[in-house]
Enzyme design. Structure first.
Site, PDB file in Angstrom:
ATOM      1  N   TYR A  64       0.825  -1.205   0.000  1.00 59.76           N
ATOM      2  CA  TYR A  64       0.000   0.000   0.000  1.00 59.76           C
ATOM      3  C   TYR A  64       0.855   1.248   0.000  1.00 59.76           C
ATOM      4  O   TYR A  64       2.074   1.189   0.198  1.00 59.76           O
ATOM      5  CB  TYR A  64      -0.964  -0.007   1.192  1.00 59.76           C
ATOM      6  N   ARG A  67       8.144   4.134  -4.708  1.00 57.48           N
ATOM      7  CA  ARG A  67       8.257   3.124  -3.640  1.00 57.48           C
ATOM      8  C   ARG A  67       7.264   1.988  -3.886  1.00 57.48           C
ATOM      9  O   ARG A  67       7.565   0.826  -3.629  1.00 57.48           O
ATOM     10  CB  ARG A  67       8.035   3.753  -2.267  1.00 57.48           C
ATOM     11  N   ARG A  87      -7.469 -20.597  -2.454  1.00 56.33           N
ATOM     12  CA  ARG A  87      -6.474 -20.468  -1.391  1.00 56.33           C
ATOM     13  C   ARG A  87      -5.337 -21.483  -1.536  1.00 56.33           C
ATOM     14  O   ARG A  87      -5.574 -22.688  -1.561  1.00 56.33           O
ATOM     15  CB  ARG A  87      -7.138 -20.620  -0.016  1.00 56.33           C
ATOM     16  N   LYS A 126       6.430  -2.057   1.791  1.00 49.89           N
ATOM     17  CA  LYS A 126       5.279  -1.474   2.508  1.00 49.89           C
ATOM     18  C   LYS A 126       4.070  -2.401   2.380  1.00 49.89           C
ATOM     19  O   LYS A 126       3.138  -2.140   1.609  1.00 49.89           O
ATOM     20  CB  LYS A 126       4.986  -0.070   1.958  1.00 49.89           C
ATOM     21  N   GLU A 138      11.768   2.123  14.296  1.00 49.10           N
ATOM     22  CA  GLU A 138      10.930   3.253  13.852  1.00 49.10           C
ATOM     23  C   GLU A 138       9.651   3.256  14.661  1.00 49.10           C
ATOM     24  O   GLU A 138       9.447   2.412  15.532  1.00 49.10           O
ATOM     25  CB  GLU A 138      10.637   3.133  12.347  1.00 49.10           C
ATOM     26  N   LEU A 169      10.988   1.202   7.102  1.00 48.06           N
ATOM     27  CA  LEU A 169      10.450   1.689   5.839  1.00 48.06           C
ATOM     28  C   LEU A 169      11.225   2.943   5.431  1.00 48.06           C
ATOM     29  O   LEU A 169      11.497   3.805   6.266  1.00 48.06           O
ATOM     30  CB  LEU A 169       8.962   2.028   5.988  1.00 48.06           C
TER      31      LEU A 169
HETATM   32  N1  PDD Z   1       2.833   4.940   7.243  1.00 43.46           N
HETATM   33  N2  PDD Z   1       7.480   3.668   8.852  1.00 43.46           N
HETATM   34  C1  PDD Z   1       6.337   2.961   8.828  1.00 43.46           C
HETATM   35  C2  PDD Z   1       6.313   1.637   9.489  1.00 43.46           C
HETATM   36  C3  PDD Z   1       5.196   3.485   8.190  1.00 43.46           C
HETATM   37  O1  PDD Z   1       4.066   2.766   8.157  1.00 43.46           O
HETATM   38  C4  PDD Z   1       5.273   4.767   7.584  1.00 43.46           C
HETATM   39  C5  PDD Z   1       4.098   5.397   6.882  1.00 43.46           C
HETATM   40  C6  PDD Z   1       6.490   5.481   7.643  1.00 43.46           C
HETATM   41  C7  PDD Z   1       6.671   6.827   7.006  1.00 43.46           C
HETATM   42  O2  PDD Z   1       6.688   6.733   5.597  1.00 43.46           O
HETATM   43  P1  PDD Z   1       6.175   7.931   4.686  1.00 43.46           P
HETATM   44  O3  PDD Z   1       6.960   9.128   5.090  1.00 43.46           O
HETATM   45  O4  PDD Z   1       6.479   7.496   3.323  1.00 43.46           O
HETATM   46  O5  PDD Z   1       4.698   8.110   4.965  1.00 43.46           O
HETATM   47  C8  PDD Z   1       7.571   4.885   8.270  1.00 43.46           C
HETATM   48  C9  PDD Z   1       1.629   5.439   6.603  1.00 43.46           C
HETATM   49  C10 PDD Z   1       1.473   6.920   6.714  1.00 43.46           C
HETATM   50  C11 PDD Z   1       0.430   4.669   7.121  1.00 43.46           C
HETATM   51  O6  PDD Z   1       0.598   3.472   7.325  1.00 43.46           O
HETATM   52  O7  PDD Z   1      -0.654   5.228   7.270  1.00 43.46           O
END
Ligand code: PDD
Length: 284
Positions: free
Chosen positions: A33, A52, A100, A148, A180, A204
């Site tokens: 996503y 990405r 499945r 992601k 993170e 990420l």
């Molecule tokens: N999440 N690390 C993780 C685990 C994340 O899920 C996200 C973003 C980030 C920051 O990435 P970016 O700057 O590209 O948004 C870092 C999104 C916002 C979400 O899951 O809603």
């Protein structure tokens, strides 16, 4: 009011949107996503998110449902049809529908679902003014956090653990070092230097992170990309997070210990305004 959402080539009212129970996103979390923020009705760093996404799909040998140009036009169409001034566009690609089986299906077309969320006041959230409180929890996610994926149960659990302790979010710890936040990248500032974990499989590669580090470098702020411990964070002058939905948001407390003077730090505050200003200029 019902939103217009996008499912596999069709713009439809949200109540009509349906996905098969055999979709591998549903059965195996076999999907990726992106979340792109919208300010002033424009997309922030669309290109970074599109790149990405491409990388996530490639890492998982998943087909690309549409090309970048089409992806941009769907984003814009949804923003326009739903009159989004501030908010976000969520997009999810799964490997598609198949009986499945753990093995990837030989022929399945990817599912592409997109929807908007209106978030008036996103660029001026109360948390940006007050800062947030985080707790530390063990990082129990899989080892390819650079992809992601929609495997977000542990991050959800982390947010609930934080809530239960009266905090806003959790920073995850692996082998003694912060990886993170549950849905954001984590930073500390010590003696005017920004310290944040280097990119790799462990975190990420945040699109907001890249932009913020670039703006910081342009401001001649020193940056050290390396892992840091919670103990080091507790001694820091400032802490903050970045993501597409929080931009730059100060952290004022970690595990119940106040960071710095307990107020949003000057570095985080300055970077937030630079980020918003510059990103708006480049928004499409
Ligand atoms: N999440 N690390 C993780 C685990 C994340 O899920 C996200 C973003 C980030 C920051 O990435 P970016 O700057 O590209 O948004 C870092 C999104 C916002 C979400 O899951 O809603």
């Amino acid at each position: 009011m019902s939103r217009t959402v996008y499912v596999n080539g069709h713009y439809i009212p949200e109540e009509k949107a349906k996905i098969s129970i055999f979709d591998r996103g549903f059965l195996f979390a076999d999907g990726v996503y992106e979340v792109t923020s919208v300010l002033n009705g424009k997309l922030i760093d669309f290109e970074g998110h599109a790149k990405r996404l491409e990388r996530s799909l490639n890492e998982l040998d998943m087909d690309h449902p549409v090309n970048t140009e089409e992806l941009l036009s769907i984003h814009r169409e949804l923003v326009s049809r739903n009159n989004i001034e501030e908010g976000l566009v969520y997009l999810q690609v799964t490997r598609g529908v198949a009986d499945r089986d753990f093995a990837y299906p030989k022929s399945a077309s990817p599912t592409l679902v997109m929807f908007t969320q209106a978030k008036p006041g996103l660029s001026n959230s109360p948390q940006a003014q007050t800062g947030i409180k985080v707790i530390s929890i063990p990082d129990m996610r899989w080892d390819r956090r650079d992809i992601k994926t929609v495997q977000l149960l542990y991050p959800s659990m982390g947010k609930m653990m934080a809530k239960a302790k009266g905090a806003d979010d959790a920073w995850m710890i692996e082998d003694g070092f912060v990886t993170e936040g549950t849905s954001n990248n984590a930073y500390i500032v010590k003696n005017s230097k920004i310290i944040t974990r280097q990119v790799g499989h462990e975190i990420l590669n945040g699109i907001t992170r890249r932009a913020v580090l670039r703006f910081a470098a342009e401001q001649n702020i020193d940056i050290e990309e390396r892992p840091f411990t919670i103990e080091e964070a507790l001694e820091a002058d400032e802490a903050f997070i970045t993501s597409a939905t929080t931009f730059v948001t100060p952290v004022i407390e970690i595990d119940g210990t106040v960071i710095g003077n307990g107020q949003p730090g000057s570095t985080a505050t300055a970077l937030r305004s630079i980020y918003l200003e510059e990103s708006l200029k480049a928004a499409i």
